[in-house]
Design a protein around this motif. Structure first.
Motif, PDB file in Angstrom:
ATOM      1  N   ASP A 188      43.517  -2.805 -44.936  1.00  0.00           N
ATOM      2  CA  ASP A 188      42.260  -2.539 -44.281  1.00  0.00           C
ATOM      3  C   ASP A 188      42.506  -0.662 -44.709  1.00  0.00           C
ATOM      4  O   ASP A 188      43.772  -0.876 -43.648  1.00  0.00           O
ATOM      5  CB  ASP A 188      42.064  -2.956 -43.215  1.00  0.00           C
ATOM      6  CG  ASP A 188      40.828  -2.658 -42.330  1.00  0.00           C
ATOM      7  OD1 ASP A 188      40.202  -1.473 -42.518  1.00  0.00           O
ATOM      8  OD2 ASP A 188      40.118  -3.960 -42.300  1.00  0.00           O
ATOM      9  N   LEU A 204      41.522  -0.154 -36.977  1.00  0.00           N
ATOM     10  CA  LEU A 204      41.879  -1.653 -37.149  1.00  0.00           C
ATOM     11  C   LEU A 204      42.936  -2.662 -37.168  1.00  0.00           C
ATOM     12  O   LEU A 204      43.091  -3.044 -36.879  1.00  0.00           O
ATOM     13  CB  LEU A 204      40.325  -2.265 -37.721  1.00  0.00           C
ATOM     14  CG  LEU A 204      40.266  -3.557 -38.098  1.00  0.00           C
ATOM     15  CD1 LEU A 204      39.591  -4.143 -36.812  1.00  0.00           C
ATOM     16  CD2 LEU A 204      38.922  -3.349 -38.972  1.00  0.00           C
ATOM     17  N   ASP A 209      40.733  -6.228 -46.502  1.00  0.00           N
ATOM     18  CA  ASP A 209      39.500  -5.718 -46.289  1.00  0.00           C
ATOM     19  C   ASP A 209      38.494  -5.172 -47.616  1.00  0.00           C
ATOM     20  O   ASP A 209      39.405  -5.858 -49.067  1.00  0.00           O
ATOM     21  CB  ASP A 209      38.969  -4.138 -46.169  1.00  0.00           C
ATOM     22  CG  ASP A 209      37.657  -3.197 -45.564  1.00  0.00           C
ATOM     23  OD1 ASP A 209      36.968  -3.895 -45.603  1.00  0.00           O
ATOM     24  OD2 ASP A 209      37.860  -1.994 -45.111  1.00  0.00           O
ATOM     25  N   ILE A 213      38.034  -9.630 -45.618  1.00  0.00           N
ATOM     26  CA  ILE A 213      37.459  -9.065 -44.232  1.00  0.00           C
ATOM     27  C   ILE A 213      36.532  -7.902 -45.298  1.00  0.00           C
ATOM     28  O   ILE A 213      36.772  -7.143 -45.617  1.00  0.00           O
ATOM     29  CB  ILE A 213      38.019  -8.541 -42.786  1.00  0.00           C
ATOM     30  CG1 ILE A 213      39.216  -7.738 -43.549  1.00  0.00           C
ATOM     31  CG2 ILE A 213      38.956  -9.995 -42.767  1.00  0.00           C
ATOM     32  CD1 ILE A 213      40.467  -7.217 -42.607  1.00  0.00           C
ATOM     33  N   SER A 214      35.141  -7.868 -43.783  1.00  0.00           N
ATOM     34  CA  SER A 214      34.633  -6.949 -44.749  1.00  0.00           C
ATOM     35  C   SER A 214      33.630  -6.552 -43.905  1.00  0.00           C
ATOM     36  O   SER A 214      32.493  -7.835 -43.400  1.00  0.00           O
ATOM     37  CB  SER A 214      34.006  -7.286 -46.056  1.00  0.00           C
ATOM     38  OG  SER A 214      32.853  -5.907 -46.303  1.00  0.00           O
ATOM     39  N   GLY A 215      32.758  -5.546 -43.536  1.00  0.00           N
ATOM     40  CA  GLY A 215      31.392  -5.800 -42.896  1.00  0.00           C
ATOM     41  C   GLY A 215      30.243  -5.231 -43.768  1.00  0.00           C
ATOM     42  O   GLY A 215      29.090  -5.653 -43.768  1.00  0.00           O
ATOM     43  N   GLU A 220      32.943 -11.485 -41.766  1.00  0.00           N
ATOM     44  CA  GLU A 220      32.164 -10.460 -41.031  1.00  0.00           C
ATOM     45  C   GLU A 220      32.517  -9.565 -40.462  1.00  0.00           C
ATOM     46  O   GLU A 220      32.468 -10.518 -39.253  1.00  0.00           O
ATOM     47  CB  GLU A 220      31.089 -11.186 -41.567  1.00  0.00           C
ATOM     48  CG  GLU A 220      30.052 -11.690 -42.755  1.00  0.00           C
ATOM     49  CD  GLU A 220      29.215 -10.897 -43.226  1.00  0.00           C
ATOM     50  OE1 GLU A 220      28.848  -9.611 -42.954  1.00  0.00           O
ATOM     51  OE2 GLU A 220      28.352 -11.957 -43.762  1.00  0.00           O
ATOM     52  N   LYS A 221      33.017  -8.763 -40.335  1.00  0.00           N
ATOM     53  CA  LYS A 221      33.264  -7.976 -39.116  1.00  0.00           C
ATOM     54  C   LYS A 221      31.516  -7.266 -38.630  1.00  0.00           C
ATOM     55  O   LYS A 221      31.156  -7.070 -39.218  1.00  0.00           O
ATOM     56  CB  LYS A 221      33.720  -6.509 -39.903  1.00  0.00           C
ATOM     57  CG  LYS A 221      34.703  -6.705 -40.433  1.00  0.00           C
ATOM     58  CD  LYS A 221      35.670  -4.941 -40.962  1.00  0.00           C
ATOM     59  CE  LYS A 221      36.880  -4.563 -42.006  1.00  0.00           C
ATOM     60  NZ  LYS A 221      36.902  -3.758 -42.419  1.00  0.00           N
ATOM     61  N   PRO A 222      32.397  -7.299 -37.534  1.00  0.00           N
ATOM     62  CA  PRO A 222      33.486  -7.521 -36.634  1.00  0.00           C
ATOM     63  C   PRO A 222      33.461  -8.614 -36.063  1.00  0.00           C
ATOM     64  O   PRO A 222      32.508 -10.076 -36.318  1.00  0.00           O
ATOM     65  CB  PRO A 222      33.013  -7.289 -35.545  1.00  0.00           C
ATOM     66  CG  PRO A 222      31.727  -7.142 -35.172  1.00  0.00           C
ATOM     67  CD  PRO A 222      30.852  -6.694 -36.588  1.00  0.00           C
TER      68      PRO A 222
END
Length: 129
Positions: A10, A15, A56, A84-86, A104-106
């Motif tokens: 990431d 983070l 990410d 992991i991603s927003g 999904e972030k957060p």
């Protein structure tokens, strides 16, 4: 039980530190990197003992997290992958590798640890193919 090594990629430094700490506290050995290129270098190293990947999707430059996961699966068809991603879940079905999971972030750190553990537990034993 021997600790599993997790590759964590990431480019958000704060983070990354937080995620690395949560995984380490749960008993994992963590290789934390800030780029897709470094993640792929570690995956391709001859002495790689990586048991799972948390990546990410978007980095500042190519390769992205989708590519990191593809390389991981080329090296080990059963490699557990957690994205992991927003902002990547829309493309997960078309870009992601099969049998991967998306957070999904957060998200809560406990959820990450549980997800990684779940994938590792579901993985066929090494050498069983």
């Amino acid at each position: 039980m021997e600790s599993a090594t997790i590759l964590l990629a990431d480019d958000e430094a704060l983070l990354l530190i937080e995620l690395e700490g949560a995984l380490a506290d749960a008993g994992f050995l963590v290789l934390a990197v800030t780029s897709g290129l470094r993640a792929i270098e570690l995956l391709n190293s001859a002495d790689s003992k990586i048991a799972g990947v948390v990546t990410d999707i978007r980095f500042g430059s190519f390769p992205d997290g989708w590519e990191v996961a593809r390389v991981a699966r080329e090296n080990d068809a059963d490699m557990p992958i957690v994205y992991i991603s927003g902002h990547g879940s829309l493309h997960w079905q078309s870009q992601g590798v099969s049998n991967s999971l998306m957070l999904e972030k957060p998200f809560r750190l406990e959820h990450l640890v549980a997800t990684v553990s779940q994938l590792l537990d579901a993985r066929p034993p090494l050498g069983s193919a």
